[in-house]
Write a protein that holds these residues in place. Structure first.
Motif, mmCIF file in Angstrom:
data_model
loop_
_atom_site.group_PDB
_atom_site.id
_atom_site.type_symbol
_atom_site.label_atom_id
_atom_site.label_comp_id
_atom_site.label_asym_id
_atom_site.label_seq_id
_atom_site.Cartn_x
_atom_site.Cartn_y
_atom_site.Cartn_z
ATOM 1 N N THR A 187 58.254 48.459 41.094
ATOM 2 C CA THR A 187 57.518 48.424 42.352
ATOM 3 C C THR A 187 57.093 46.980 42.590
ATOM 4 O OG1 THR A 187 56.646 50.546 41.647
ATOM 5 C CG2 THR A 187 55.666 49.581 43.628
ATOM 6 N N LYS A 188 57.224 46.540 43.799
ATOM 7 C CA LYS A 188 56.956 45.137 44.115
ATOM 8 C C LYS A 188 55.648 44.639 43.498
ATOM 9 C CE LYS A 188 56.958 42.197 48.167
ATOM 10 N NZ LYS A 188 57.036 42.244 49.623
ATOM 11 N N THR A 189 55.733 43.553 42.781
ATOM 12 C CA THR A 189 54.527 42.981 42.187
ATOM 13 C C THR A 189 53.769 42.192 43.258
ATOM 14 O OG1 THR A 189 55.796 41.041 41.512
ATOM 15 C CG2 THR A 189 55.518 42.772 39.877
ATOM 16 N N GLY A 190 52.479 41.947 42.993
ATOM 17 C CA GLY A 190 51.628 41.280 43.974
ATOM 18 C C GLY A 190 52.076 39.874 44.340
ATOM 19 N N SER A 191 52.761 39.205 43.450
ATOM 20 C CA SER A 191 53.220 37.860 43.745
ATOM 21 C C SER A 191 54.413 37.525 42.866
ATOM 22 C CB SER A 191 52.102 36.850 43.477
ATOM 23 O OG SER A 191 51.795 36.881 42.095
ATOM 24 N N ALA A 192 55.054 36.391 43.163
ATOM 25 C CA ALA A 192 56.239 36.001 42.412
ATOM 26 C C ALA A 192 55.901 35.729 40.949
ATOM 27 C CB ALA A 192 56.881 34.772 43.048
ATOM 28 N N ILE A 193 54.763 35.092 40.721
ATOM 29 C CA ILE A 193 54.424 34.725 39.331
ATOM 30 C C ILE A 193 54.147 35.977 38.489
ATOM 31 C CG2 ILE A 193 51.930 34.351 39.648
ATOM 32 C CD1 ILE A 193 52.303 31.847 37.784
ATOM 33 N N LEU A 194 53.665 37.036 39.144
ATOM 34 C CA LEU A 194 53.458 38.295 38.418
ATOM 35 C C LEU A 194 54.784 38.885 37.958
ATOM 36 C CD1 LEU A 194 50.566 40.352 40.040
ATOM 37 C CD2 LEU A 194 51.088 40.189 37.603
ATOM 38 N N ALA A 195 55.799 38.743 38.798
ATOM 39 C CA ALA A 195 57.125 39.221 38.408
ATOM 40 C C ALA A 195 57.641 38.424 37.205
ATOM 41 C CB ALA A 195 58.101 39.116 39.578
ATOM 42 N N GLU A 196 57.398 37.108 37.240
ATOM 43 C CA GLU A 196 57.794 36.253 36.098
ATOM 44 C C GLU A 196 57.081 36.712 34.832
ATOM 45 O OE1 GLU A 196 59.719 33.416 36.268
ATOM 46 O OE2 GLU A 196 59.910 33.151 38.439
ATOM 47 N N MET A 227 49.605 28.912 31.151
ATOM 48 C CA MET A 227 48.545 29.913 30.998
ATOM 49 C C MET A 227 48.679 30.670 29.685
ATOM 50 S SD MET A 227 47.733 31.457 34.764
ATOM 51 C CE MET A 227 49.222 31.221 35.698
ATOM 52 N N ILE A 228 49.926 31.020 29.330
ATOM 53 C CA ILE A 228 50.129 31.747 28.065
ATOM 54 C C ILE A 228 49.739 30.852 26.892
ATOM 55 C CG2 ILE A 228 51.838 32.829 26.543
ATOM 56 C CD1 ILE A 228 53.410 33.581 29.105
ATOM 57 N N ASN A 229 50.079 29.576 26.990
ATOM 58 C CA ASN A 229 49.767 28.650 25.898
ATOM 59 C C ASN A 229 48.308 28.191 25.885
ATOM 60 O OD1 ASN A 229 52.331 28.589 24.705
ATOM 61 N ND2 ASN A 229 53.090 27.191 26.263
ATOM 62 N N TRP A 235 44.763 32.869 35.668
ATOM 63 C CA TRP A 235 44.301 33.399 36.945
ATOM 64 C C TRP A 235 43.867 34.847 36.752
ATOM 65 C CZ3 TRP A 235 49.182 31.864 40.274
ATOM 66 C CH2 TRP A 235 49.331 30.474 40.241
ATOM 67 N N PRO A 236 42.791 35.230 37.447
ATOM 68 C CA PRO A 236 42.304 36.615 37.273
ATOM 69 C C PRO A 236 43.409 37.661 37.479
ATOM 70 C CG PRO A 236 40.755 35.336 38.587
ATOM 71 C CD PRO A 236 41.937 34.455 38.344
ATOM 72 N N ILE A 237 44.269 37.437 38.463
ATOM 73 C CA ILE A 237 45.296 38.432 38.767
ATOM 74 C C ILE A 237 46.281 38.605 37.598
ATOM 75 C CG2 ILE A 237 46.806 36.757 39.941
ATOM 76 C CD1 ILE A 237 47.793 38.923 41.718
ATOM 77 N N LEU A 238 46.412 37.549 36.783
ATOM 78 C CA LEU A 238 47.377 37.591 35.676
ATOM 79 C C LEU A 238 46.743 38.010 34.353
ATOM 80 C CD1 LEU A 238 49.428 34.387 36.465
ATOM 81 C CD2 LEU A 238 50.343 36.697 36.377
ATOM 82 N N PRO A 240 45.413 40.801 32.898
ATOM 83 C CA PRO A 240 45.902 41.930 32.083
ATOM 84 C C PRO A 240 47.300 41.679 31.515
ATOM 85 C CG PRO A 240 45.185 42.659 34.284
ATOM 86 C CD PRO A 240 45.141 41.165 34.290
ATOM 87 N N THR A 241 48.184 41.117 32.329
ATOM 88 C CA THR A 241 49.557 40.910 31.865
ATOM 89 C C THR A 241 49.606 39.886 30.739
ATOM 90 O OG1 THR A 241 50.168 41.255 34.170
ATOM 91 C CG2 THR A 241 51.909 40.544 32.703
ATOM 92 N N ILE A 242 48.872 38.791 30.907
ATOM 93 C CA ILE A 242 48.909 37.752 29.879
ATOM 94 C C ILE A 242 48.253 38.223 28.587
ATOM 95 C CG2 ILE A 242 48.014 35.428 29.304
ATOM 96 C CD1 ILE A 242 49.054 34.489 31.947
ATOM 97 N N GLU A 243 47.215 39.051 28.708
ATOM 98 C CA GLU A 243 46.631 39.663 27.512
ATOM 99 C C GLU A 243 47.701 40.413 26.719
ATOM 100 O OE1 GLU A 243 43.576 39.806 25.829
ATOM 101 O OE2 GLU A 243 43.544 37.959 27.022
ATOM 102 N N LEU A 244 48.476 41.224 27.444
ATOM 103 C CA LEU A 244 49.521 42.015 26.787
ATOM 104 C C LEU A 244 50.615 41.124 26.199
ATOM 105 C CD1 LEU A 244 49.778 45.041 29.237
ATOM 106 C CD2 LEU A 244 49.216 45.138 26.797
ATOM 107 N N ILE A 245 50.970 40.069 26.941
ATOM 108 C CA ILE A 245 51.990 39.149 26.423
ATOM 109 C C ILE A 245 51.513 38.560 25.093
ATOM 110 C CG2 ILE A 245 53.123 36.912 26.786
ATOM 111 C CD1 ILE A 245 53.214 37.568 29.785
#
Ligand SMILES: [Zn+2]
Length: 304
Positions: A187-196, A227-229, A235-238, A240-245
């Protein structure tokens, strides 16, 4: 089986007239003769299918050469043989019988499907050839990881006018061989960077579960890598995803997350672009390089 005295029955299951040889089932059985007679394939000049299996096969596979002017739909010939064989098995094992017309119709459908697939594969290859000319003399071609390491390139595809986003990653070893690749539409992610980020997360999760110990991750999003490093605030929007990464990365022995310009991330770039067109949202995990990716993997390998 009859020759080895396992079975007493050597006759054709269909007509019971004759010994069941390959030539009989495919060409000489009354049903086979009817199928060929009703098919667009012309009968040989002497009018009958002769006793030789090879001359019969030669004839039906070469009709287009022998009758070059007429439109005889020669491509159906192998499928008629295939269907006659399937038909024989249906009768022997399932007791089902089909009319000659039905066998021809199925053979036509097979031929159509085969042609369709070939066209689709050819266009996929052509499209790649047009879009991705072989990378030579590039400043940043894809490089294989050092020995005992694997490299995972990931990318996301995000499009304003689409309802889905594409995620893709590809994991290769030190010789550039593809170990695994993943492609899925989401399902379409909120932004391009979220898809990345989602693409990298999926790759990290899968490879961590598979037990790989030394992994270099490459993304063409500089911000995501930072951000991962931890060199840039998440960013707040990222969050949850970065936590999981990070959670998945900790399961891997040694890892690196690097930014790599798009030109070195081409194979990964193609996957989400292809997967955004997937009709189904089932994640696809490949251990064999899919047709539409072959050209780029080969091209990456040819550079170093
Ligand atoms: Zn027969």
């Amino acid at each position: 089986m009859a020759r080895k005295h396992i079975s007493k029955e050597a006759g054709c299951y269909k007509c019971r007239y004759d010994t069941e040889t390959i030539n009989h089932v495919l060409f000489q059985c009354p049903l086979a003769r009817l199928v060929w007679a009703l098919s667009p394939i012309p009968t040989p000049p002497d009018g009958v299918m002769v006793q030789s299996l090879y001359s019969n096969i030669y004839h039906v596979l070469n009709v287009q050469k022998e009758y070059p002017i007429e439109d005889i739909q020669a491509e159906i010939a192998p499928w008629l043989m295939w269907r006659l064989w399937k038909n024989r098995n249906e009768l022997v094992f399932n007791g089902k019988e089909y009319e000659a017309e039905c066998i021809i119709r199925k053979a036509r459908e097979d031929a159509e499907e085969w042609k369709g697939r070939k066209v689709a594969e050819e266009t996929a290859v052509k499209r790649l050839e047009v879009q991705q000319p072989t990378i030579t003399n590039q400043a940043n071609p894809w490089r294989p990881p050092p020995s005992n390491w694997v490299k995972c390139n990931s990318d996301g595809a995000w499009h304003n006018e689409r309802d889905t986003s594409g995620l893709g990653w590809i994991c290769r070893n030190e010789t550039g061989e593809v170990l695994w690749a993943g492609a899925r539409a989401v399902t379409k992610t909120g932004s391009a960077i979220l898809a990345e980020a989602e693409a990298l997360k999926w790759g990290a999760e899968t490879l961590a579960n598979f037990g790989y110990k030394n992994i270099i991750f490459e993304t063409d999003s500089l911000q995501l890598a930072k951000m991962i490093n931890g060199t840039e605030e998440v960013w707040p929007i990222l969050h949850p995803t970065i936590e999981l990464i990070r959670h998945h990365l900790l399961q891997i022995g040694t890892f690196e997350v690097r930014f790599y310009p798009r030109v070195g991330n081409k194979a990964a770039d193609i996957i989400p672009k292809e997967s955004i067109t997937f009709v189904s949202s089932i994640p696809m995990l490949y251990s064999v390089v899919p047709m539409w990716l072959k050209y780029q993997v080969w091209s990456d390998k040819s550079v170093y």
